[in-house]
Design a protein around this motif. Sequence first.
Motif, PDB file in Angstrom:
ATOM      1  N   GLY A 111       0.858  -1.125  -0.123  1.00 20.73           N
ATOM      2  CA  GLY A 111      -0.049  -0.031  -0.006  1.00 20.73           C
ATOM      3  C   GLY A 111       0.912   1.323   0.060  1.00 20.73           C
ATOM      4  O   GLY A 111       2.174   1.294   0.123  1.00 20.73           O
ATOM      5  N   CYS A 112       0.061   2.460   0.033  1.00 17.18           N
ATOM      6  CA  CYS A 112       0.657   3.705  -0.188  1.00 17.18           C
ATOM      7  C   CYS A 112       0.947   4.227   1.182  1.00 17.18           C
ATOM      8  O   CYS A 112       0.218   4.321   2.390  1.00 17.18           O
ATOM      9  CB  CYS A 112      -0.216   4.494  -1.010  1.00 17.18           C
ATOM     10  N   ARG A 113       2.328   4.656   1.366  1.00 21.57           N
ATOM     11  CA  ARG A 113       2.795   5.027   2.708  1.00 21.57           C
ATOM     12  C   ARG A 113       2.140   6.329   3.073  1.00 21.57           C
ATOM     13  O   ARG A 113       2.061   6.886   4.374  1.00 21.57           O
ATOM     14  CB  ARG A 113       4.268   5.100   2.809  1.00 21.57           C
ATOM     15  N   ILE A 114       1.786   7.309   1.880  1.00 24.22           N
ATOM     16  CA  ILE A 114       1.123   8.650   2.391  1.00 24.22           C
ATOM     17  C   ILE A 114      -0.228   8.324   2.885  1.00 24.22           C
ATOM     18  O   ILE A 114      -0.513   8.921   3.862  1.00 24.22           O
ATOM     19  CB  ILE A 114       0.895   9.222   0.840  1.00 24.22           C
ATOM     20  N   HIS A 115      -0.993   7.349   2.271  1.00 25.57           N
ATOM     21  CA  HIS A 115      -2.271   6.967   2.812  1.00 25.57           C
ATOM     22  C   HIS A 115      -2.234   6.376   4.226  1.00 25.57           C
ATOM     23  O   HIS A 115      -2.932   6.727   5.127  1.00 25.57           O
ATOM     24  CB  HIS A 115      -2.723   5.905   1.756  1.00 25.57           C
ATOM     25  N   ALA A 116      -1.119   5.516   4.480  1.00 28.47           N
ATOM     26  CA  ALA A 116      -0.890   4.998   5.815  1.00 28.47           C
ATOM     27  C   ALA A 116      -0.600   6.151   6.798  1.00 28.47           C
ATOM     28  O   ALA A 116      -0.921   6.084   7.995  1.00 28.47           O
ATOM     29  CB  ALA A 116       0.248   3.974   5.698  1.00 28.47           C
ATOM     30  N   PHE A 117       0.338   7.095   6.420  1.00 30.69           N
ATOM     31  CA  PHE A 117       0.578   8.229   7.294  1.00 30.69           C
ATOM     32  C   PHE A 117      -0.685   8.855   7.657  1.00 30.69           C
ATOM     33  O   PHE A 117      -0.845   9.267   8.941  1.00 30.69           O
ATOM     34  CB  PHE A 117       1.436   8.987   6.668  1.00 30.69           C
ATOM     35  N   CYS A 118      -1.608   9.092   6.668  1.00 23.98           N
ATOM     36  CA  CYS A 118      -2.837   9.765   7.035  1.00 23.98           C
ATOM     37  C   CYS A 118      -3.584   9.057   7.984  1.00 23.98           C
ATOM     38  O   CYS A 118      -4.287   9.521   8.984  1.00 23.98           O
ATOM     39  CB  CYS A 118      -3.616  10.156   5.746  1.00 23.98           C
ATOM     40  N   ILE A 119      -3.858   7.772   7.637  1.00 20.17           N
ATOM     41  CA  ILE A 119      -4.485   6.892   8.676  1.00 20.17           C
ATOM     42  C   ILE A 119      -4.107   6.982  10.055  1.00 20.17           C
ATOM     43  O   ILE A 119      -4.683   7.385  11.088  1.00 20.17           O
ATOM     44  CB  ILE A 119      -4.464   5.704   8.298  1.00 20.17           C
ATOM     45  N   ALA A 120      -2.491   6.958  10.103  1.00 19.59           N
ATOM     46  CA  ALA A 120      -2.030   6.801  11.400  1.00 19.59           C
ATOM     47  C   ALA A 120      -2.010   8.180  12.072  1.00 19.59           C
ATOM     48  O   ALA A 120      -1.969   8.239  13.378  1.00 19.59           O
ATOM     49  CB  ALA A 120      -0.514   6.338  11.131  1.00 19.59           C
ATOM     50  N   THR A 121      -2.331   9.248  11.499  1.00 21.13           N
ATOM     51  CA  THR A 121      -2.348  10.608  12.134  1.00 21.13           C
ATOM     52  C   THR A 121      -3.758  11.067  12.427  1.00 21.13           C
ATOM     53  O   THR A 121      -3.797  12.220  12.668  1.00 21.13           O
ATOM     54  CB  THR A 121      -1.469  11.899  11.322  1.00 21.13           C
ATOM     55  N   GLY A 122      -4.650  10.400  11.724  1.00 23.09           N
ATOM     56  CA  GLY A 122      -5.850  10.931  11.663  1.00 23.09           C
ATOM     57  C   GLY A 122      -6.169  11.834  10.800  1.00 23.09           C
ATOM     58  O   GLY A 122      -7.161  12.609  10.974  1.00 23.09           O
ATOM     59  N   SER A 123      -5.755  11.858   9.970  1.00 22.86           N
ATOM     60  CA  SER A 123      -5.643  13.107   8.742  1.00 22.86           C
ATOM     61  C   SER A 123      -6.473  12.562   7.580  1.00 22.86           C
ATOM     62  O   SER A 123      -6.535  11.483   7.256  1.00 22.86           O
ATOM     63  CB  SER A 123      -4.367  13.473   8.222  1.00 22.86           C
ATOM     64  N   ASP A 124      -7.004  13.481   6.909  1.00 19.30           N
ATOM     65  CA  ASP A 124      -7.855  13.148   5.725  1.00 19.30           C
ATOM     66  C   ASP A 124      -6.924  12.927   4.533  1.00 19.30           C
ATOM     67  O   ASP A 124      -6.008  13.956   4.312  1.00 19.30           O
ATOM     68  CB  ASP A 124      -8.757  14.337   5.287  1.00 19.30           C
TER      69      ASP A 124
END
Length: 211
Positions: A111-124
């Motif tokens: 998967g995409c690490r940008i997407h994973a970062f957003c999930i981990a930080t609660g970001s859209d």
Amino acid sequence: MRALSRPYPARDHAPVLTHVDTAIFTARYFTRCLAHPTCRDWCCSHGVDVDEANVARLLEHADELERFTGIDRARWFRDDVTRDAEFPSGAYRRTRVEDGACVFLDRSARGCRIHAFCIATGSDYHELKPMVSTLFPLTFDEGLLRPSDEVHDHSLVCLDAPDTRPSSPTLYRGVRDELRFYFGEPLLAELDALEAAHTPHAPTRLRVVPG
């Protein structure tokens, strides 16, 4: 190809959709990316075009992203900038490819690490993940909403997956929620009507978990 009743600008004013390729209502694909048994993130092989404003937003989070991904910001993007009025800022850069895949691909967990970062930080994820990635396997081209090239040339690994038919959704249904985010309900109303005209037994709305 069908002309839309009016132009539909994206929330950041570009792109502006004026036509639709009706193949988006009939071609089907496997949407649950991380559950696909053989693709191994094939669609991340070539990198992705990132709007320059999106590049700036990513760089604003560079310190946290470097810690999260382990990838130095100097490796994220190619140096060349392409001018293109269909991107919100009028230009884009492409992510670098390393060892046969986008630099942001998670080689271990997938998967995409940008997407994973957003999930981990609660970001859209829409704030940081490139629009081209989010809309895939649809794309835009001179006002035309159409299947990505990988659909037309049948190189998309998850296209028309025989083990998922007929339950796999169409390209349109797979990214319908993303189209809503970028272009709003009026576009969906018109696309739903076109879908019904091309597929008399059009499915009800399916929920697709982004990859």
